[in-house]
Design a protein around this motif. Structure first.
Motif, PDB file in Angstrom:
ATOM      1  N   GLU A 150       0.860  -1.186   0.000  1.00  0.00           N
ATOM      2  CA  GLU A 150       0.000   0.000   0.000  1.00  0.00           C
ATOM      3  C   GLU A 150       0.892   1.230   0.000  1.00  0.00           C
ATOM      4  O   GLU A 150       1.967   1.228   0.620  1.00  0.00           O
ATOM      5  N   ALA A 151       0.425   2.292  -0.660  1.00  0.00           N
ATOM      6  CA  ALA A 151       1.209   3.540  -0.707  1.00  0.00           C
ATOM      7  C   ALA A 151       0.421   4.676  -0.060  1.00  0.00           C
ATOM      8  O   ALA A 151      -0.787   4.808  -0.243  1.00  0.00           O
ATOM      9  N   VAL A 152       1.169   5.475   0.709  1.00  0.00           N
ATOM     10  CA  VAL A 152       0.570   6.602   1.423  1.00  0.00           C
ATOM     11  C   VAL A 152       1.406   7.837   1.133  1.00  0.00           C
ATOM     12  O   VAL A 152       2.638   7.771   1.166  1.00  0.00           O
ATOM     13  N   GLY A 153       0.755   8.969   0.863  1.00  0.00           N
ATOM     14  CA  GLY A 153       1.483  10.224   0.674  1.00  0.00           C
ATOM     15  C   GLY A 153       1.424  11.050   1.944  1.00  0.00           C
ATOM     16  O   GLY A 153       0.390  11.083   2.624  1.00  0.00           O
ATOM     17  N   VAL A 154       2.531  11.687   2.274  1.00  0.00           N
ATOM     18  CA  VAL A 154       2.560  12.589   3.435  1.00  0.00           C
ATOM     19  C   VAL A 154       2.588  14.011   2.881  1.00  0.00           C
ATOM     20  O   VAL A 154       3.473  14.340   2.079  1.00  0.00           O
ATOM     21  N   MET A 155       1.616  14.838   3.271  1.00  0.00           N
ATOM     22  CA  MET A 155       1.549  16.194   2.742  1.00  0.00           C
ATOM     23  C   MET A 155       2.548  17.109   3.472  1.00  0.00           C
ATOM     24  O   MET A 155       2.798  16.953   4.659  1.00  0.00           O
ATOM     25  N   ARG A 156       3.113  18.078   2.747  1.00  0.00           N
ATOM     26  CA  ARG A 156       3.965  19.157   3.306  1.00  0.00           C
ATOM     27  C   ARG A 156       5.183  18.634   4.097  1.00  0.00           C
ATOM     28  O   ARG A 156       5.524  19.160   5.143  1.00  0.00           O
ATOM     29  N   GLY A 157       5.790  17.584   3.596  1.00  0.00           N
ATOM     30  CA  GLY A 157       7.035  17.109   4.201  1.00  0.00           C
ATOM     31  C   GLY A 157       6.896  16.754   5.674  1.00  0.00           C
ATOM     32  O   GLY A 157       5.908  16.146   6.107  1.00  0.00           O
ATOM     33  N   PHE A 158       7.906  17.132   6.460  1.00  0.00           N
ATOM     34  CA  PHE A 158       7.912  16.771   7.884  1.00  0.00           C
ATOM     35  C   PHE A 158       6.785  17.469   8.654  1.00  0.00           C
ATOM     36  O   PHE A 158       6.371  16.991   9.708  1.00  0.00           O
ATOM     37  N   GLU A 159       6.288  18.585   8.128  1.00  0.00           N
ATOM     38  CA  GLU A 159       5.151  19.260   8.771  1.00  0.00           C
ATOM     39  C   GLU A 159       3.940  18.325   8.781  1.00  0.00           C
ATOM     40  O   GLU A 159       3.270  18.149   9.801  1.00  0.00           O
ATOM     41  N   GLY A 160       3.672  17.725   7.623  1.00  0.00           N
ATOM     42  CA  GLY A 160       2.532  16.816   7.508  1.00  0.00           C
ATOM     43  C   GLY A 160       2.740  15.533   8.296  1.00  0.00           C
ATOM     44  O   GLY A 160       1.780  14.916   8.774  1.00  0.00           O
ATOM     45  N   LEU A 161       4.015  15.158   8.443  1.00  0.00           N
ATOM     46  CA  LEU A 161       4.320  13.956   9.229  1.00  0.00           C
ATOM     47  C   LEU A 161       3.944  14.196  10.696  1.00  0.00           C
ATOM     48  O   LEU A 161       3.346  13.344  11.355  1.00  0.00           O
ATOM     49  N   ILE A 162       4.288  15.374  11.184  1.00  0.00           N
ATOM     50  CA  ILE A 162       3.967  15.727  12.568  1.00  0.00           C
ATOM     51  C   ILE A 162       2.448  15.796  12.767  1.00  0.00           C
ATOM     52  O   ILE A 162       1.910  15.350  13.788  1.00  0.00           O
ATOM     53  N   ASP A 163       1.754  16.346  11.752  1.00  0.00           N
ATOM     54  CA  ASP A 163       0.299  16.529  11.874  1.00  0.00           C
ATOM     55  C   ASP A 163      -0.498  15.283  11.493  1.00  0.00           C
ATOM     56  O   ASP A 163      -1.718  15.284  11.586  1.00  0.00           O
ATOM     57  N   GLY A 164       0.193  14.257  11.002  1.00  0.00           N
ATOM     58  CA  GLY A 164      -0.528  13.063  10.551  1.00  0.00           C
ATOM     59  C   GLY A 164      -1.365  13.343   9.308  1.00  0.00           C
ATOM     60  O   GLY A 164      -2.435  12.765   9.108  1.00  0.00           O
ATOM     61  N   ASP A 165      -0.863  14.238   8.456  1.00  0.00           N
ATOM     62  CA  ASP A 165      -1.588  14.622   7.238  1.00  0.00           C
ATOM     63  C   ASP A 165      -1.236  13.637   6.115  1.00  0.00           C
ATOM     64  O   ASP A 165      -0.380  13.894   5.283  1.00  0.00           O
ATOM     65  N   PHE A 166      -1.891  12.488   6.147  1.00  0.00           N
ATOM     66  CA  PHE A 166      -1.578  11.395   5.221  1.00  0.00           C
ATOM     67  C   PHE A 166      -2.716  11.207   4.210  1.00  0.00           C
ATOM     68  O   PHE A 166      -3.882  11.351   4.575  1.00  0.00           O
ATOM     69  N   VAL A 167      -2.351  10.867   2.967  1.00  0.00           N
ATOM     70  CA  VAL A 167      -3.382  10.577   1.954  1.00  0.00           C
ATOM     71  C   VAL A 167      -3.064   9.230   1.300  1.00  0.00           C
ATOM     72  O   VAL A 167      -1.920   8.978   0.922  1.00  0.00           O
ATOM     73  N   PRO A 168      -4.087   8.365   1.192  1.00  0.00           N
ATOM     74  CA  PRO A 168      -3.826   7.107   0.490  1.00  0.00           C
ATOM     75  C   PRO A 168      -3.579   7.383  -0.986  1.00  0.00           C
ATOM     76  O   PRO A 168      -4.220   8.262  -1.566  1.00  0.00           O
ATOM     77  N   LEU A 169      -2.623   6.701  -1.572  1.00  0.00           N
ATOM     78  CA  LEU A 169      -2.316   6.915  -2.998  1.00  0.00           C
ATOM     79  C   LEU A 169      -2.503   5.601  -3.741  1.00  0.00           C
ATOM     80  O   LEU A 169      -2.050   4.553  -3.271  1.00  0.00           O
ATOM     81  N   ASN A 170      -3.171   5.685  -4.876  1.00  0.00           N
ATOM     82  CA  ASN A 170      -3.304   4.484  -5.700  1.00  0.00           C
ATOM     83  C   ASN A 170      -2.690   4.736  -7.072  1.00  0.00           C
ATOM     84  O   ASN A 170      -2.147   5.820  -7.320  1.00  0.00           O
ATOM     85  N   ARG A 171      -2.819   3.748  -7.937  1.00  0.00           N
ATOM     86  CA  ARG A 171      -2.217   3.833  -9.265  1.00  0.00           C
ATOM     87  C   ARG A 171      -2.662   5.111  -9.990  1.00  0.00           C
ATOM     88  O   ARG A 171      -1.871   5.816 -10.588  1.00  0.00           O
ATOM     89  N   ALA A 172      -3.975   5.423  -9.852  1.00  0.00           N
ATOM     90  CA  ALA A 172      -4.526   6.565 -10.583  1.00  0.00           C
ATOM     91  C   ALA A 172      -4.147   7.901  -9.947  1.00  0.00           C
ATOM     92  O   ALA A 172      -4.065   8.925 -10.640  1.00  0.00           O
ATOM     93  N   SER A 173      -3.913   7.913  -8.623  1.00  0.00           N
ATOM     94  CA  SER A 173      -3.593   9.218  -7.994  1.00  0.00           C
ATOM     95  C   SER A 173      -2.303   9.814  -8.525  1.00  0.00           C
ATOM     96  O   SER A 173      -2.063  11.005  -8.373  1.00  0.00           O
ATOM     97  N   VAL A 174      -1.453   8.979  -9.111  1.00  0.00           N
ATOM     98  CA  VAL A 174      -0.193   9.511  -9.640  1.00  0.00           C
ATOM     99  C   VAL A 174      -0.178   9.503 -11.177  1.00  0.00           C
ATOM    100  O   VAL A 174       0.879   9.595 -11.796  1.00  0.00           O
ATOM    101  N   GLY A 175      -1.368   9.393 -11.761  1.00  0.00           N
ATOM    102  CA  GLY A 175      -1.476   9.445 -13.225  1.00  0.00           C
ATOM    103  C   GLY A 175      -1.364  10.887 -13.694  1.00  0.00           C
ATOM    104  O   GLY A 175      -1.800  11.824 -13.000  1.00  0.00           O
ATOM    105  N   GLY A 176      -0.752  11.107 -14.830  1.00  0.00           N
ATOM    106  CA  GLY A 176      -0.681  12.449 -15.427  1.00  0.00           C
ATOM    107  C   GLY A 176       0.193  13.439 -14.673  1.00  0.00           C
ATOM    108  O   GLY A 176       0.014  14.648 -14.796  1.00  0.00           O
ATOM    109  N   ILE A 177       1.124  12.948 -13.870  1.00  0.00           N
ATOM    110  CA  ILE A 177       1.982  13.892 -13.126  1.00  0.00           C
ATOM    111  C   ILE A 177       3.459  13.800 -13.512  1.00  0.00           C
ATOM    112  O   ILE A 177       4.262  14.623 -13.079  1.00  0.00           O
ATOM    113  N   ILE A 178       3.822  12.808 -14.321  1.00  0.00           N
ATOM    114  CA  ILE A 178       5.249  12.588 -14.579  1.00  0.00           C
ATOM    115  C   ILE A 178       5.906  13.834 -15.190  1.00  0.00           C
ATOM    116  O   ILE A 178       7.078  14.126 -14.928  1.00  0.00           O
ATOM    117  N   HIS A 179       5.148  14.602 -15.943  1.00  0.00           N
ATOM    118  CA  HIS A 179       5.720  15.761 -16.647  1.00  0.00           C
ATOM    119  C   HIS A 179       5.522  17.063 -15.867  1.00  0.00           C
ATOM    120  O   HIS A 179       5.946  18.113 -16.326  1.00  0.00           O
TER     121      HIS A 179
END
Ligand code: F6P
Length: 319
Positions: free
Chosen positions: A33-62
């Motif tokens: 499973e993949a999880v994104g942490v928002m705003r670097g270490f700030e989000g880590l402290i705040d527990g600002d986590f978002v689940p990421l799936n195959r589609a959440s990272v679609g269209g961002i490579i460029h």
């Protein structure tokens, strides 16, 4: 290992999104499973986590920037901040953490690693000032962005027979400045790694003019001095009337070059596979085009030097 988290930290760099995509897709490929942490270490402290799936990272490579956002966290430097981040990681059952950033971010990563977190670093900074890897994600794009601007400045400098000073980013390092100087055929380079002599610069300008060259370009790294300071010194000492351009944050934006998109994809994938191999407290890199690993602390403890060959080229080719 079941759940891997990824965060971006420090200054954003083109290719960070491609690296996030590679981390997420490689994790899913290996049934994690993949999880994104928002705003670097700030989000880590705040527990600002978002689940990421195959589609959440679609269209961002460029895309430039980072979809996870980034920050420079002062709170993480405190004991309370670190403890809170450890709590959030445990609470979210995260088994591995990929940190995409520069050496400052890896110092933070080292603290988590020392408390038992499986951390892998991915070098992402336009400055290329991270030891243990030949290139960092974003460096190539920043150099090309700066070069495009310098080529335009060369046109106007030559049309008006003017002296131009262009200040580029790089924090305390001269990697961007050196690449831009070689690629643009600059007449002079000022970097923090080498002592600066106003006398030598004036002699060089004098000689090039005596040989009939009517315009010149000086590239100065922000860590050496500001272009404005250099302009005043040249004016006060030798009467040169230079024009100044500070490229600034434009160097951090834009779509990654193919080099950076590929580097980011390789590094992101290798980071997850290294975690699966049981590696931790390490940074992925490339050495002579091959994927490599070094300890996180090498990234700031080992001295990364400017290429003597390229430095000599600036000197030799600007006669
Ligand atoms: O590390 C990337 C970088 O753009 C440096 O080149 C520059 O010195 C610094 O970040 C600027 O930092 P900030 O975004 O905090 O102003």
């Amino acid at each position: 290992m079941k759940r891997v988290a990824v965060l971006t930290s420090g200054g954003d760099a083109p290719g960070m999104n491609a690296a996030i995509r590679a981390v997420v897709r490689t994790a899913i490929y290996h049934h994690l499973e993949a999880v994104g942490v928002m705003r670097g270490f700030e989000g880590l402290i705040d527990g600002d986590f978002v689940p990421l799936n195959r589609a959440s990272v679609g269209g961002i490579i460029h895309r430039g920037g980072t979809i996870l956002k980034t920050a420079r966290s002062e709170r993480f430097k405190t004991e309370a901040g670190l403890d809170r981040a450890l709590f959030q990681l445990k609470n979210a059952a995260i088994d591995g953490l990929v940190i995409i950033g520069g050496d400052g971010s890896f110092r933070g990563g080292q603290k988590l690693y020392e408390k038992g977190v499986s951390v892998i670093g991915v070098p992402g900074t336009i400055d290329n000032d991270v030891a243990g890897t030949d290139e960092t994600i974003g460096f190539d794009t920043a150099v090309n962005t700066a070069l495009e601007a310098v080529k335009k400045l060369r046109d106007t400098a030559s049309s008006h027979d003017r002296l131009f000073i262009v200040e580029v980013m790089g924090r305390e390092a001269g990697f961007i400045a050196l690449e831009v100087a070689v690629a643009s055929g600059a007449e002079y380079l000022v970097v923090p790694e080498l002592p600066f002599s106003l006398g030598r610069l004036c002699d060089k300008l004098h000689d090039t003019r005596a040989r009939g060259k009517t315009h010149s370009l000086i590239i100065v790294a922000e860590g050496a001095m500001s272009a404005a300071t250099l302009r005043s010194e040249l004016k006060d000492t030798a009467g040169y009337d230079a024009r100044v351009t500070v490229l600034g944050y434009i160097q951090r934006g834009g779509s990654p070059t193919s080099f950076d998109a590929i580097l980011a994809s390789r590094m992101g994938a290798f980071a997850v596979e290294s975690l699966l191999d049981g590696k931790k407290g390490m940074m992925v890199g490339t050495v002579a085009h091959q994927m490599s690993l070094c300890s996180l602390s090498d990234s700031w403890q080992v001295n990364k030097i400017l290429s003597p060959e390229k430095l000599e080229l600036v000197e030799k080719l600007s006669i």
